[in-house]
Scaffold this motif. Structure first.
Motif, PDB file in Angstrom:
ATOM      1  N   GLN A 269       0.822  -1.222  -0.015  1.00 34.49           N
ATOM      2  CA  GLN A 269       0.067   0.056  -0.111  1.00 34.49           C
ATOM      3  C   GLN A 269       0.831   1.218  -0.075  1.00 34.49           C
ATOM      4  O   GLN A 269       0.575   2.140  -0.618  1.00 34.49           O
ATOM      5  CB  GLN A 269      -0.988  -0.072   1.370  1.00 34.49           C
ATOM      6  N   LEU A 331      -2.665   0.240 -11.100  1.00 36.44           N
ATOM      7  CA  LEU A 331      -2.398   1.348 -10.394  1.00 36.44           C
ATOM      8  C   LEU A 331      -0.960   2.082 -10.958  1.00 36.44           C
ATOM      9  O   LEU A 331      -0.660   3.042 -10.851  1.00 36.44           O
ATOM     10  CB  LEU A 331      -2.268   1.062  -8.879  1.00 36.44           C
ATOM     11  N   TYR A 365      -7.541   1.832  -6.371  1.00 40.64           N
ATOM     12  CA  TYR A 365      -6.787   1.203  -4.948  1.00 40.64           C
ATOM     13  C   TYR A 365      -7.667   0.866  -3.946  1.00 40.64           C
ATOM     14  O   TYR A 365      -7.481  -0.193  -3.283  1.00 40.64           O
ATOM     15  CB  TYR A 365      -5.992   2.650  -4.476  1.00 40.64           C
TER      16      TYR A 365
END
Length: 502
Positions: A269, A331, A365
């Motif tokens: 993350q 992403l 996300y």
């Protein structure tokens, strides 16, 4: 609590009264928060989270989960009070550090308790809610800061700080009725107390349900002990008076892959740019010339909150691996586009393009690694090492947060790197490492009991094949011979330790 704190630094820096209180006067009469102030404020909390974990995890395993909630609440109140009454930036720094200590405690307790309390078919849902609560905290600080921006005087920046008292107050109110972890109680030979805790959690009147649940937990504990040996009998290893046996065991040959998987799922993350997008959205929008930067950031957090909530059913419908591996590469593509837009000479048009891509990034996300990363990280460890592994997750996640919170202000601040959208190239590099690592490490754990995950790892099944092998095995053991072998191991161990037992 954590989401509020992560975003607070960037939100406060965008408030004129806060900049006037702690900033440096510029030649044009405005005030600027130096990059070193921002860096220190935002990196002190992850640093104290690491310290808290080293101190807290051994106590958590010895005394249970519940007591830490009240302790974290009291520490948080002290930290918020220091921030509110700070006469200079150093005292404000100390307050953020004390509050970070409390956050480190709760960040360890929350997913650990959820993983130990929920049945396998509900773990994903509630661990997703853990992430959504963080996003809600981020949304809350943005809304509070938006409202306080219309106030003049000290309350313009006091209001977001004072709002943080809500979290320790809520924790203190629920603490008397909060049940201890049933798994922890069973592991410490307290089945009667475990049944009482389960009754408080579920509320069913049928006593048979609680008998079955405790028996299931005892069986999972027995299977785990059989697969990993009766290691409880080994003498503890200590360092500076602290028992580090469990932490060392996490990196043993049997558990090493599981530990790295859990750590990687949480660290990904940070590696893929969450600190930049989530923690500094408002301040970054202001720096790249967005006029209504507060409104743009509020809309961004609304989008993220909706996407995170939508991940609840998706985690159990499509599984963990499906929702993480592919979207991570998407992403990275978004970060590449942001970096390219940062190189466009027409800054005005490029800025709105960056905002649009950040919105797309935020949705992907929160539907993927943002929500599901916590799920995978919190359920992958074997039962005996769950608290130790969660402590390692907190430490490594905080270490990444420390690095990112320290460096991002230098990347984007006008008196430092002033990279603008080009910061996307930096997170593209770390994001690709996270994406490739996830392809090899992340298993499919949807609906798997801790017992079955132990079997899959014991058989050295490649993580990307977990879903296929578990589906082929159905509801039984993966390989029948494994059950026979572990049962023989258990009987032999009992024979060695209790030779006179009939």
């Amino acid at each position: 609590m954590q989401g509020f704190d992560i975003v607070a630094g960037g939100q406060l820096a965008a408030l004129p009264a806060f900049r006037e209180k702690f900033g440096v006067l510029q030649p044009d009469g405005t005030y600027l928060i130096p990059a070193r102030y921002l860096s220190a404020w935002n990196s002190i909390a992850p640093a104290t989270e690491i310290v808290a974990t080293f101190i807290f995890v051994p106590l958590l395993e010895r005394f249970g989960r519940k007591w830490g909630i009240l302790a974290a609440s009291l520490i948080s109140v002290a930290g918020v009070l220091l921030q509110q009454l700070a006469p200079d930036w150093r005292m404000h720094l100390a307050g953020r550090g004390v509050n970070g200590f409390a956050i480190g405690m709760m960040f360890t307790i929350s997913p650990l308790w959820i993983g130990e309390t929920c049945r396998p078919e509900l773990r994903g849902f509630f661990l997703c809610f853990f992430n959504t609560s963080i996003v809600f905290g981020q949304f809350a600080i943005v809304v509070v800061s938006q409202g306080s921006s219309h106030i003049t005087g000290v309350w313009q920046w006091w209001l977001p700080v004072v709002a943080m008292y809500f979290f320790p107050l809520l924790l203190t109110l629920i603490w008397p009725i909060f049940p201890e972890s049933p798994y922890w109680l069973v592991r410490h030979n307290r089945p009667t107390d475990a049944k009482k805790a389960l009754r408080r959690i579920y509320g069913f009147k049928e006593t048979e349900f609680y008998d079955i649940e405790v028996t299931r937990m005892e069986e999972e504990i027995r299977i785990t002990s059989d697969l990993h040996g009766h290691i409880e009998q080994r003498p503890p290893r200590r360092f500076l008076g602290m028992d580090v046996e469990l932490e060392l065991e996490c990196f043993g040959a049997t558990n090493r892959k599981r530990t790295f998987t859990a750590i990687f799922a949480a660290s990904a993350q940070q590696m893929i740019g969450a600190t930049f997008v989530i923690g500094y959205a408002t301040y970054f929008f202001e720096l790249i010339g967005i006029q209504n930067y507060f409104a743009a950031s509020v809309a961004l957090y609304v989008v993220m909150l909706c996407a995170s909530t939508a991940a609840f059913p998706l985690t159990e419908m499509f599984g963990r691996r499906f929702l993480i591996v592919g979207p991570q590469f998407m992403l990275c593509l978004m970060l590449l586009i942001i970096g390219i837009l940062g190189c466009v000479p027409d800054k005005a048009r490029a800025s709105w393009g960056i905002v649009a891509i950040l919105y797309v990034w935020a949705v992907i996300y929160q539907l993927s690694i943002g929500a599901t990363g916590f799920v995978l990280a919190s359920e992958i460890a074997t039962m005996r090492l769950r608290a130790a592994t969660q402590g390692l997750i907190t430490i490594t996640n905080s270490a990444w947060g420390l690095i990112m919170q320290f460096t991002v202000p230098y990347m984007i601040n006008p008196d430092a790197g002033d990279l603008g959208g080009k910061v996307g190239f930096i997170f593209l590099g770390t994001g690709l490492i996270a994406s490739v690592g996830g392809w090899y490490l992340f298993p499919e754990t949807k609906g798997l009991s801790f017992e079955k995950m132990d079997e899959l790892y014991a058989l050295k099944v490649p993580p990307r094949q977990f879903g296929k092998v578990a589906a082929e095995a159905g509801t039984g053991h993966i390989v029948p011979e494994l059950k026979v072998a572990t049962a023989h191991h258990s009987e032999q161990a009992e024979a060695d330790t209790q030779p006179e037992r009939v």
